[in-house]
Design an enzyme around this catalytic site. Structure first.
Site, short mmCIF file in Angstrom:
data_model
loop_
_atom_site.label_atom_id
_atom_site.label_comp_id
_atom_site.label_asym_id
_atom_site.label_seq_id
_atom_site.Cartn_x
_atom_site.Cartn_y
_atom_site.Cartn_z
N SER A 205 11.16 -5.44 -17.77
CA SER A 205 10.08 -4.45 -17.69
C SER A 205 8.99 -4.80 -18.70
O SER A 205 9.28 -5.19 -19.83
CB SER A 205 10.63 -3.05 -17.98
N GLU A 291 18.05 4.48 -26.17
CA GLU A 291 17.59 4.05 -24.85
C GLU A 291 18.22 4.90 -23.76
O GLU A 291 17.55 5.32 -22.81
CB GLU A 291 17.94 2.58 -24.64
#
Length: 430
Positions: A205, A291
């Protein structure tokens, strides 16, 4: 810090909080009738009170919501076609204070707490615009650099990252190593004081737009276990041998650039090592709870958005001479969805409180990520069903929300791995 946040938020809102009307919102909060409600749903989170936010957080939320309304939503369809967002929106986000909100002011942040960060990623979920990879950049990459980087690394990267001029990515996954990080093959070998990096990464990403990438690599093949021979490196765009492959065409997250990265004899100076040599796996394990919490909070926020879209749709869609909302089966489904979402919101908010107090353990973060991402996919399925054929049409927001949801149980560690980690905590003594 509070005064700076207030001034910046009011400036973006045009000088006063009511500079431009926002959607009517009515759910409960603590602290008074003028508090800004969190989700766009009319009464979605009236599960009591979301006590984690103050009035300052609410003012900040109002400015962030306005940012997404004006700078992201109008351009998102164009970005989906391009497979990436514009660099301009990154710099605008930096000027608005969206990037690295919990970074100290002298490094370009606003010195906010975790709840300010949560406001940003929740508002992105409420906008239904998954393109800008702000959460990876701020909630993951910058966290690694500030927690484990040297003073020189922090001064070199963080001010540029908070300004949106340097976009960050983290490269863990490989063709043969996803959730099993100990199976990575990318390696770095010493050559004098330098390192020579070779290997490849996939599904990265922000990979295409990235200016700096944290690369996970093997540095000691003789370590007693693979976990003890992994290090992290800061690889900058333009380094000889660092090659960006194609942008990957995904089922969802179409505006979020996701790329393959290749490293062919990339010479890295000693200063590129992030943290200590062979401590990379330890750092990753320390950072994963945040995360996974980020994923969980965005998942329940996306669920709130989908519920609101569907609630509004069934109240105006007619069938058999009355609105679909008058059908008992639809009413019961809405009742189920709202209950599941509200219970999950309460759990995730508790996890946010635990993390702010530095008490969020790995197993609890795994539970939040697993449960909230499964809920998001369940809500997406049911909401598309309640839209009927129109839910399958791309111009309806629910269609995009549906395909964006599917990756949530996969990245950040698959939900199968989440269950393994949760079970390990239950069954085995430490």
């Amino acid at each position: 810090m509070a005064a700076r946040l207030l001034r910046g938020s009011l400036r973006f809102l045009g000088g006063h909080c009511a500079a431009r009307p926002l959607p009517a919102l009515r759910c409960s909060h603590s602290g008074g009738e003028e508090r800004l409600e969190t989700p766009s749903a009319k009464n979605l989170t009236d599960i009591g009170i979301r006590r984690i936010f103050s009035s300052e957080h609410d003012i900040f939320r109002k400015s962030i919501r306005k940012f997404f309304q004006e700078e992201v939503i109008p351009h998102h369809s164009e970005w989906e076609k391009a497979g990436e967002v514009s660099r301009e929106v990154w710099e605008k986000a930096g000027k608005q204070g969206l990037l690295g909100v919990n970074i100290a002011e002298h490094l370009g942040g606003i010195g906010g707490d975790l709840y300010y960060a949560a406001v940003v990623w929740e508002e992105q979920a409420y906008s239904n615009c998954s393109g800008p990879g702000f959460s990876v950049h701020s909630g993951i990459v910058m966290s690694y650099i500030t927690n484990y980087g040297s003073e020189e690394q922090i001064k070199h990267f963080i001010p540029q990252m908070t300004a949106g001029k340097c976009i960050g990515a983290i490269a863990m996954t490989e063709l043969g190593a996803g959730s099993d990080l100990q199976g990575i093959k990318t390696n770095a070998k010493k050559d004098g004081s330098d390192w020579i990096l070779n290997g490849s990464k996939v599904f990265i990403s922000n990979g295409w737009l990235s200016d700096v990438v944290i690369v996970v690599a093997v540095t000691n093949h003789e370590a007693p276990s693979p976990a003890r021979g992994i290090s992290l490196f800061l690889v900058e765009n333009g380094m000889k041998g660092f090659i960006k492959g194609r942008k990957l065409h995904k089922m969802g997250l179409k505006a979020q650039d996701t790329a393959e990265l290749f490293f062919e004899d990339v010479r890295l100076p000693a200063s590129a090592l992030l943290g200590e040599e062979n401590k990379g796996f330890y750092y990753i394990m320390k950072e994963l709870p945040q995360e996974r919490l980020l994923i969980a909070d965005m998942a329940v926020s996306a669920s709130e958005f989908m519920f609101e879209e569907t609630r509004n749709y069934v109240k105006q869609r007619k069938a058999f001479g009355k609105t679909v909302a008058h059908l008992q089966t639809v009413q019961h489904k809405l009742a189920e969805l709202k209950t599941h979402i509200c219970v999950t919101r309460a759990f995730v908010d508790n996890c946010l409180q635990l993390h702010e107090a530095k008490r969020l353990d790995s197993a609890t973060a795994c539970m939040a990520k697993y449960w909230a991402s499964e809920l998001q996919n369940s809500v997406a399925y049911d909401c598309v069903q309640l839209h009927g054929g129109w839910g399958y049409m791309w111009e309806y927001p629910i269609a995009k929300a549906y395909v964006d949801a599917r990756v949530q149980p996969i990245y950040g560690g698959t939900n199968e791995i989440m269950k393994e980690l949760i079970a390990r905590e239950i069954v085995f003594d430490k």
